[in-house]
Every structure is written in structure tokens, then in C-alpha cells.
Design a protein around this motif. Structure first.
Motif, PDB file in Angstrom:
ATOM      1  N   THR A 101       1.011  -1.084   0.084  1.00  0.00           N
ATOM      2  CA  THR A 101       0.135  -0.034   0.102  1.00  0.00           C
ATOM      3  C   THR A 101       0.788   1.414   0.044  1.00  0.00           C
ATOM      4  N   GLU A 102       0.544   2.184  -0.897  1.00  0.00           N
ATOM      5  CA  GLU A 102       1.468   3.247  -1.019  1.00  0.00           C
ATOM      6  C   GLU A 102       0.918   4.307  -0.041  1.00  0.00           C
ATOM      7  N   GLY A 103       1.823   5.213   0.528  1.00  0.00           N
ATOM      8  CA  GLY A 103       1.277   5.966   1.595  1.00  0.00           C
ATOM      9  C   GLY A 103       1.804   5.521   2.984  1.00  0.00           C
ATOM     10  N   THR A 104       2.548   4.511   3.045  1.00  0.00           N
ATOM     11  CA  THR A 104       2.832   3.854   4.214  1.00  0.00           C
ATOM     12  C   THR A 104       4.446   3.890   4.258  1.00  0.00           C
ATOM     13  N   MET A 105       4.965   3.111   5.190  1.00  0.00           N
ATOM     14  CA  MET A 105       6.360   3.181   5.629  1.00  0.00           C
ATOM     15  C   MET A 105       7.305   2.698   4.146  1.00  0.00           C
ATOM     16  N   LEU A 106       6.553   1.891   3.464  1.00  0.00           N
ATOM     17  CA  LEU A 106       6.915   1.421   2.230  1.00  0.00           C
ATOM     18  C   LEU A 106       7.335   2.432   1.260  1.00  0.00           C
ATOM     19  N   THR A 107       6.378   3.544   1.375  1.00  0.00           N
ATOM     20  CA  THR A 107       6.603   4.457   0.238  1.00  0.00           C
ATOM     21  C   THR A 107       7.821   5.329   0.777  1.00  0.00           C
ATOM     22  N   VAL A 108       7.711   5.807   2.102  1.00  0.00           N
ATOM     23  CA  VAL A 108       8.873   6.378   2.512  1.00  0.00           C
ATOM     24  C   VAL A 108      10.219   5.829   2.454  1.00  0.00           C
ATOM     25  N   ALA A 109      10.335   4.610   2.608  1.00  0.00           N
ATOM     26  CA  ALA A 109      11.610   3.758   2.266  1.00  0.00           C
ATOM     27  C   ALA A 109      12.047   3.968   0.754  1.00  0.00           C
ATOM     28  N   ARG A 110      10.772   3.663  -0.132  1.00  0.00           N
ATOM     29  CA  ARG A 110      11.208   3.875  -1.303  1.00  0.00           C
ATOM     30  C   ARG A 110      11.749   5.129  -1.944  1.00  0.00           C
ATOM     31  N   ILE A 111      11.138   6.174  -1.722  1.00  0.00           N
ATOM     32  CA  ILE A 111      11.510   7.472  -2.214  1.00  0.00           C
ATOM     33  C   ILE A 111      12.770   7.903  -1.670  1.00  0.00           C
ATOM     34  N   ALA A 112      13.015   7.386  -0.363  1.00  0.00           N
ATOM     35  CA  ALA A 112      14.353   7.640   0.266  1.00  0.00           C
ATOM     36  C   ALA A 112      15.406   7.142  -0.427  1.00  0.00           C
ATOM     37  N   SER A 113      15.035   5.621  -0.869  1.00  0.00           N
ATOM     38  CA  SER A 113      16.110   4.991  -1.674  1.00  0.00           C
ATOM     39  C   SER A 113      16.436   5.704  -3.123  1.00  0.00           C
ATOM     40  N   GLU A 114      15.377   5.984  -3.597  1.00  0.00           N
ATOM     41  CA  GLU A 114      15.417   6.663  -5.020  1.00  0.00           C
ATOM     42  C   GLU A 114      16.172   7.813  -4.945  1.00  0.00           C
ATOM     43  N   LYS A 115      16.113   8.781  -3.849  1.00  0.00           N
ATOM     44  CA  LYS A 115      16.895  10.013  -3.478  1.00  0.00           C
ATOM     45  C   LYS A 115      18.486   9.565  -3.404  1.00  0.00           C
ATOM     46  N   ALA A 116      18.608   8.364  -2.951  1.00  0.00           N
ATOM     47  CA  ALA A 116      19.770   8.108  -2.626  1.00  0.00           C
ATOM     48  C   ALA A 116      20.673   7.337  -3.973  1.00  0.00           C
ATOM     49  N   SER A 117      19.935   6.780  -4.688  1.00  0.00           N
ATOM     50  CA  SER A 117      20.442   6.184  -5.839  1.00  0.00           C
ATOM     51  C   SER A 117      20.795   7.444  -6.625  1.00  0.00           C
TER      52      SER A 117
END
Length: 244
Positions: A101-117
Motif C-alpha cells: 500500500t502506498e502512503g505507508t512506510m514502504l513509500t517512505v523507504a522507496r522515495i528515500a532509496s530513489e534519492k540515495a541512488s
């Protein structure tokens, strides 16, 4: 963080579960010394998986399992292997949850990872990459109410997202020889949501045919919310939330 907990049900335990889960990793790390970055990550991930509490704790453990894979055999944390580790962690977490489900901790971790990459392509400094992780996580956390209507209705951000942001902040501060800034995380959010009478159970189902339709159908009948999480180590961890 408990006060932000309205999804998947408002049972007010996300902060407690994440604290207990990450605390298990901290205690395991207190018992070891002189380890490489990869070995530290592996010890933390294993302890997290064994001591995971609740859906948020299990997802956190899977994020760390992916992080450990990205840092395997690495003596130090670098910009490149840190970005790779986050990518693997997010992939592991999304793969494990049956219906992410988007809007959860999964989304937070994913966007953080994309910024890191993205930033890892421009720098060799791991701290700069981790700063991008925090920036992405904060941006994603603020967007969670727009992605998940139940959060917007309650006037809060996602509790698990806030929890993983605090964990990331702690890691960054440690890498930066700093300390954890213990601030109130919910001052900007006015929670107005009724706590319901739910209880939560977790159990492990291990079988070579563990994706059987019979088992899944049986659990779905019992539960108002079911979050089966696949563990490559154990089998399926069912996080089962039932209304009394």
C-alpha cells in the motif's frame, strides 16, 4: 509514533513494535566488536528478523535484510554500496508484502532509496547519500496523507513512515558521530481518530506448499486485515489483526 497509528487499524502500537524490533538489533550489536560494515549489517538484520514485532517491525526487518545484502563482504560504508543496499532493502520489503500500500512506510523507504541512488551518481561521500535518504524520507512522509485517505481524514502522517524516518535519522547521526535528537514527532499533526477494540496476533506458517489457497482463504475469513509477509528464512509470517 503510537499516536499516529491509524492504518491498517488504529490500534496504537506501531511505535512500540518498531522500538522493540530495532531494540533487539541494538542489543545484538552490543555483544559484538571489531566487525566490518557488512558483518554489522548482518548481525542487525538477523536480530531484527528474530525479534520483529507487528507488521511494521517485520517490514523493518526485511528492509534491513536487504541492506545487509547490499553491504555483504564490505568493510566500510561507501556512497555506492549504501545506495545499492537501500535499493535491495526496499525491493525485499515490497516483494514480501502481498498487497503493498502506498502512503505507508514502504513509500517512505522507496522515495528515500530513489534519492540515495540519484545522489550516489554524483558523490563518493556516504554521508551525503544518507542526507539524501533523510531528505527523501521526510518528503515522502509529508506526502503520505495524500496517498492514503484514512491518514488525511485523521490529520496524521503514516506511523510506520515516521518510525522508519527516526531509524534512518539515528543511523545517520551515528555515522556522523552525532547523537539521536529526541524530539516530539507529532506536534505538527492533530490526531482525531477513535481507537477501536482490536487485537493482533502473529504466527508462522512453514510448508513447501505454503501458498495454498486453502490456508489463505481460511485466514482471510477470520481477519478484518491480514498482511502475509514472505520470509526467505522462515516461510510466511502472518500478521493478523482481528476486531473483537
Amino acid at each position: 509514533i503510537n499516536e499516529l497509528n491509524v492504518f491498517p487499524v488504529p490500534d496504537g502500537d506501531t511505535g512500540t513494535n518498531m522500538s522493540m524490533s530495532i531494540g533487539n538489533a541494538a542489543r545484538a550489536l552490543e555483544k559484538v566488536d571489531n566487525l566490518s560494515a557488512g558483518e554489522v549489517a548482518d548481525v542487525a538484520a538477523s536480530a531484527l528478523l528474530r525479534g520483529a514485532r507487528g507488521n511494521s517491525g517485520v517490514i523493518t526487518s526485511l528492509l534491513f535484510r536487504g541492506l545487509a545484502k547490499g553491504l555483504k563482504d564490505q568493510n566500510e560504508v561507501t556512497a555506492e554500496n549504501l545506495a545499492t543496499a537501500f535499493e535491495l532493502g526496499v525491493a525485499a520489503a515490497y516483494k514480501a508484502v502481498m498487497k503493498p500500500t502506498e502512503g505507508t512506510m514502504l513509500t517512505v523507504a522507496r522515495i528515500a532509496s530513489e534519492k540515495a541512488s540519484a545522489i550516489a551518481k554524483t558523490t563518493d561521500d556516504a554521508l551525503v547519500v544518507f542526507e539524501a535518504v533523510l531528505e527523501g524520507a521526510k518528503e515522502a512522509l509529508d506526502s503520505t496523507p495524500e496517498l492514503l485517505p484514512v491518514l488525511k481524514k485523521a490529520g496524521v502522517v503514516d506511523a510506520g513512515g515516521m518510525g522508519i524516518l527516526k531509524i534512518f535519522e539515528g543511523e545517520y547521526n551515528m555515522l556522523n558521530n552525532n547523537y539521536m535528537d529526541k524530539t516530539n514527532t507529532i506536534d505538527d499533526y492533530n490526531r482525531d481518530y477513535q481507537m477501536l477494540n482490536y487485537f493482533q496476533s502473529e504466527f508462522l506458517y512453514r510448508h513447501k506448499h505454503f501458498w495454498s489457497v486453502l490456508i489463505k482463504s481460511f485466514i482471510l475469513v477470520l481477519s478484518t486485515t491480514i498482511i502475509p509477509i514472505v520470509s526467505e528464512v522462515f516461510g510466511i509470517i502472518f500478521n493478523n489483526i482481528i476486531q473483537r
